[in-house]
Design a protein around this motif. Structure first.
Motif, short mmCIF file in Angstrom:
data_model
loop_
_atom_site.label_atom_id
_atom_site.label_comp_id
_atom_site.label_asym_id
_atom_site.label_seq_id
_atom_site.Cartn_x
_atom_site.Cartn_y
_atom_site.Cartn_z
N TYR A 22 0.73 -0.98 -0.18
CA TYR A 22 0.01 0.21 -0.07
C TYR A 22 0.81 1.32 -0.17
O TYR A 22 0.81 2.27 -0.76
CB TYR A 22 -1.06 -0.15 1.25
N PRO A 62 -5.95 -7.15 5.47
CA PRO A 62 -5.05 -5.85 5.22
C PRO A 62 -5.67 -4.66 5.87
O PRO A 62 -6.01 -3.66 5.09
CB PRO A 62 -5.37 -5.81 3.49
N LEU A 234 -10.09 -1.99 1.19
CA LEU A 234 -9.48 -3.25 1.37
C LEU A 234 -10.13 -3.95 2.32
O LEU A 234 -10.25 -5.32 2.41
CB LEU A 234 -7.99 -2.67 1.58
N TRP A 257 -6.50 -7.14 -5.01
CA TRP A 257 -7.04 -5.84 -5.31
C TRP A 257 -6.37 -5.56 -6.42
O TRP A 257 -5.36 -5.50 -6.91
CB TRP A 257 -6.60 -5.13 -4.27
#
Length: 320
Positions: A22, A62, A234, A257
């Motif tokens: 991320y 996540p 997420l 994702w």
């Protein structure tokens, strides 16, 4: 800016953390992204076509640690989607304001009243008639998920509205009864109703895959506000996958994702700088405290998160 935002995964000597994906995405967008005008007028830096993968086994989630993510708020939103409700009243009654900006903006423009968000939310919560008039978002996520509209012939070339399709119920049944199917899909992008929505679906398409007793999931997000929206997205998508797995008698596997237009707003520079100065830590775990009869029967009390010790919240404006 680029020289000030070195890749922390290379700059420090530590084991990889799931959140590194991320932060790396955030860094790439801010240093390499194309600067573009957008619907809100704020402007963004954007990349196209990005991917992250997370392991959901053993309760892993996540959940971003470099700032506090209010996972209960995101969970309440997901449970609201599953009701099919499109009015913000049930949300504001739970002190969830993440959808309030859109009807508030519409109300201010229509009436000229410079009402505060707090006062608007209070009126929505306390006045059912006011909520009915001003609190509805149109046929957004939940409506498409559990009541996708159908139309049947009514004679003379006319059509009438038929019984809506509950995609979520069909998905659970498909995972249980036909796990090898390649049609385990949940879709929110109803072209015929986009103009009636306060905001067309950003997290638009979910697909699931069963292998070796595990449920793997993929979310395609057409548009993604990485600073404010993605931490919620997420968590919610992974949580939905975990709930589906429990209902289908499977174990959670990988969550993938995928983002189309993946962007940071130009007025989020302070957030970006602060968050990229932080180092992720910890491994929070999700526990499901019971198995409800259906996926529509979960409540907020059914979820517990352990070992989540995030760093401080970072605020930033929402672009409406």
């Amino acid at each position: 800016m680029a020289s000030q935002l070195e890749d922390r995964t290379d700059a420090d000597d530590r084991s990889p953390h799931y959140e590194d994906q991320y932060l790396s995405l955030m860094r790439r967008i801010w240093t390499e992204g194309s600067e573009r005008s957008d619907r809100t007028g704020v402007g963004t830096r954007s990349l196209f076509g990005q991917t992250m993968r997370f392991d959901l086994s053993d309760g892993q989630m996540p959940l971003i640690t470099t700032k506090r993510v209010y996972w209960k708020t995101a969970t309440r939103e997901l449970l609201w989607f599953l009701t099919g409700n499109t009015n913000i009243r049930p949300l504001v009654q739970q002190r969830v304001g993440i959808w309030t900006d859109w009807p508030l903006d519409k109300y201010r423009r229509a009436t000229g009243e410079d009402i505060s968000a707090e006062d608007f939310s209070q009126r929505i919560a306390e006045d059912a008639a006011f909520a009915e008039e001003w609190g509805d978002l149109g046929p957004v996520y939940g409506k498409q998920w559990v009541d996708w509209p159908t139309y049947v012939p009514a004679g003379d070339g006319l059509y009438r509205k038929g019984e809506g399709i509950n995609q979520v119920a069909q998905l659970v049944a498909s995972l249980r009864d036909n796990p090898g199917s390649r049609r385990h899909i949940l879709e929110g992008w109803n072209v015929a109703e986009l103009d009636a929505m306060a905001l067309p679906p950003c997290h638009k398409t979910y697909q699931f895959h069963v292998a070796d007793g595990k449920l793997n999931g993929l979310l395609f997000q057409r548009s993604c506000d990485v600073a404010l929206g993605l931490p919620f997205n997420l968590w919610s998508a992974a949580l939905l996958q975990v709930m589906l797995a429990q209902q289908a008698g499977l174990e959670p596997g990988d969550f993938v994702w995928m983002g189309g237009d993946v962007h940071l707003y130009l007025n989020h520079e302070a957030l970006v700088r602060e968050q990229l100065s932080r180092i992720p830590s910890g491994s929070p775990r999700l526990e499901l405290l019971r198995r409800p009869d259906t996926i529509f029967d979960y409540t907020i009390e059914d979820f517990a998160v352990h070992d989540y010790t995030p760093q401080a919240h970072i605020s930033a404006p929402v672009a409406v």
